[in-house]
Design a protein around this motif. Structure first.
Motif, PDB file in Angstrom:
ATOM      1  N   GLU A 257       7.175  -1.899  12.512  1.00 26.44           N
ATOM      2  CA  GLU A 257       7.236  -2.575  11.675  1.00 26.44           C
ATOM      3  C   GLU A 257       8.045  -3.284  10.987  1.00 26.44           C
ATOM      4  O   GLU A 257       8.153  -4.503  10.526  1.00 26.44           O
ATOM      5  CB  GLU A 257       6.496  -1.963   9.973  1.00 26.44           C
ATOM      6  N   PHE A 266       8.312  -6.632  -0.496  1.00 22.90           N
ATOM      7  CA  PHE A 266       8.288  -4.665  -0.807  1.00 22.90           C
ATOM      8  C   PHE A 266       9.202  -4.631  -2.665  1.00 22.90           C
ATOM      9  O   PHE A 266      10.529  -5.015  -2.396  1.00 22.90           O
ATOM     10  CB  PHE A 266       9.510  -3.900  -0.183  1.00 22.90           C
ATOM     11  N   THR A 270       5.236  -3.925  -5.149  1.00 19.82           N
ATOM     12  CA  THR A 270       4.272  -3.219  -3.821  1.00 19.82           C
ATOM     13  C   THR A 270       4.139  -2.750  -2.937  1.00 19.82           C
ATOM     14  O   THR A 270       3.803  -1.694  -2.516  1.00 19.82           O
ATOM     15  CB  THR A 270       4.299  -4.406  -2.726  1.00 19.82           C
ATOM     16  N   ARG A 274       1.991   0.326  -0.961  1.00 21.96           N
ATOM     17  CA  ARG A 274       2.180   0.449  -0.063  1.00 21.96           C
ATOM     18  C   ARG A 274       2.568   2.722   0.203  1.00 21.96           C
ATOM     19  O   ARG A 274       1.742   3.153   1.036  1.00 21.96           O
ATOM     20  CB  ARG A 274       3.525  -0.288   0.520  1.00 21.96           C
ATOM     21  N   GLU A 277      -1.119   4.081   0.121  1.00 25.89           N
ATOM     22  CA  GLU A 277      -1.384   4.040   1.503  1.00 25.89           C
ATOM     23  C   GLU A 277      -1.174   4.851   2.074  1.00 25.89           C
ATOM     24  O   GLU A 277      -2.106   5.509   3.579  1.00 25.89           O
ATOM     25  CB  GLU A 277      -1.519   2.394   1.632  1.00 25.89           C
TER      26      GLU A 277
END
Length: 336
Positions: A257, A266, A270, A274, A277
């Motif tokens: 990434e 980030f 957010t 993340r 997930e």
């Protein structure tokens, strides 16, 4: 500011006063938003902080107000949050809080803690680091993309010495690589290992990377800040919120990434999505404890073959054995 509320964090309930106080005016994020963020990423930040003496970077009125670093555990620290005694370079000491459950992080957020700065040691042994930390700091004229290129090459350097680094954003323009190590070496030795890795990176990327301590010698390069591995120097933990207007966080990344990530991707909002997930992408760090002998052997060769011995410590450190003179080059006398 609204009545106090109760937040559930792990197995405990934590009282949060003034939940509506705005901590990030540009975004409107409140103290409650901060605390709920730390509840949401609790498992991740606890993995980064567990049993580590931790300095708190506090903004009681939000980022527009005064701030300070709190090294000593507050007098009102609950008895369920353990502490550990750490010794500063001056010889003085302090008892710092050592989070062992998510509620400790939320409790600190209640007092305006945005960023957590853990020592690279555990409370059971505060003299022997169990993390080797590399701070890749872009200097003026460089940016995050330059730090990424340096990080990839540093990954190769570490790999050649049997080490694996876990990358994360700093929350600013830089990158951090953390290497879990066996707690067998002193701060002095682990710092020398970082210097050795930094010098090797600089040898491979001389136009892009520097280990020069003095700013006037760095140029437009990425600085390997080796003194972040000195005693009483800490790096913001993974998942820590940084005190910038858009509420960025220090984001753990997978290596695949790193190229496509942008630090501004980030933030306090957010990262919650993340984390829900993908979870903590650095969750396996504690399963490893690498050996830095090979880097220390490289350090010895650098000194023997090229005269590259120790490097200057931060100004608040006592003079160390083998350390060169702490004189800014432009101010040094000829005999120095």
């Amino acid at each position: 500011m609204g009545a106090a509320i109760q937040l559930q964090a792990g197995d405990r309930t934590v009282r949060l006063s003034s939940p509506d106080r705005v901590f990030f005016p540009a975004k409107g994020y409140t103290k409650l938003d901060l605390a709920q963020y730390y509840v949401a990423v609790g498992d991740g930040i606890l993995r980064a902080l567990r049993d580590r003496p931790t300095t708190l970077e506090r903004y009681p009125e939000g980022i527009s107000g005064e701030s300070f670093f709190q090294k000593r555990a507050p007098k009102n620290t609950p008895d369920w949050i353990p502490t550990a005694r750490i010794t500063f370079p001056s010889g003085r000491y302090a008892d710092e809080m050592c989070p062992t459950e998510p509620a400790a992080v939320v409790w600190a957020a209640q007092y305006g803690t945005l960023t957590f700065h853990p020592w690279p040691v555990r409370r059971g042994d505060t003299e022997h680091p169990d993390e080797l930390r590399i701070d890749l700091d872009p200097q003026p004229g460089t940016d995050y993309a330059d730090a990424v290129r340096a990080a990839h090459e540093m990954r190769a350097v570490l790999g050649e010495h049997g080490l694996t680094g876990w990358p994360k954003t700093s929350g600013g323009r830089g990158m951090h690589l953390f290497v879990p190590i066996a707690p067998r070496w002193t701060f002095v030795q682990v710092r020398r290992a970082v210097i050795a890795a930094g010098r090797e990176l600089e040898r491979r990327m001389p136009e892009q990377v520097t280990t020069a301590w003095w700013k006037e010698e760095r140029g437009e390069k990425v600085f390997v800040d080796y003194n972040q591995m000195a005693r009483d120097r800490t790096i913001a933990s993974a998942y820590s919120v940084r005190p910038h207007p858009h509420a960025p966080v220090s984001a753990p990344l997978r290596w695949e990434e790193v190229d496509d990530a942008e630090p501004d991707d980030f933030d306090l909002v957010t990262m919650v999505k993340r984390f829900a997930e993908v979870g903590d992408v650095h969750a396996d760090m504690d399963e490893h404890a690498f050996d830095i002998t090979s880097l220390l052997e490289l350090s010895a060769r650098q000194e023997q073959d090229h005269g590259q011995g120790d490097m200057p410590y931060p100004p608040d450190h006592p003079k160390m054995a083998g350390e060169p003179k702490r004189v800014q080059p432009s101010r040094a006398r000829p005999e120095e």
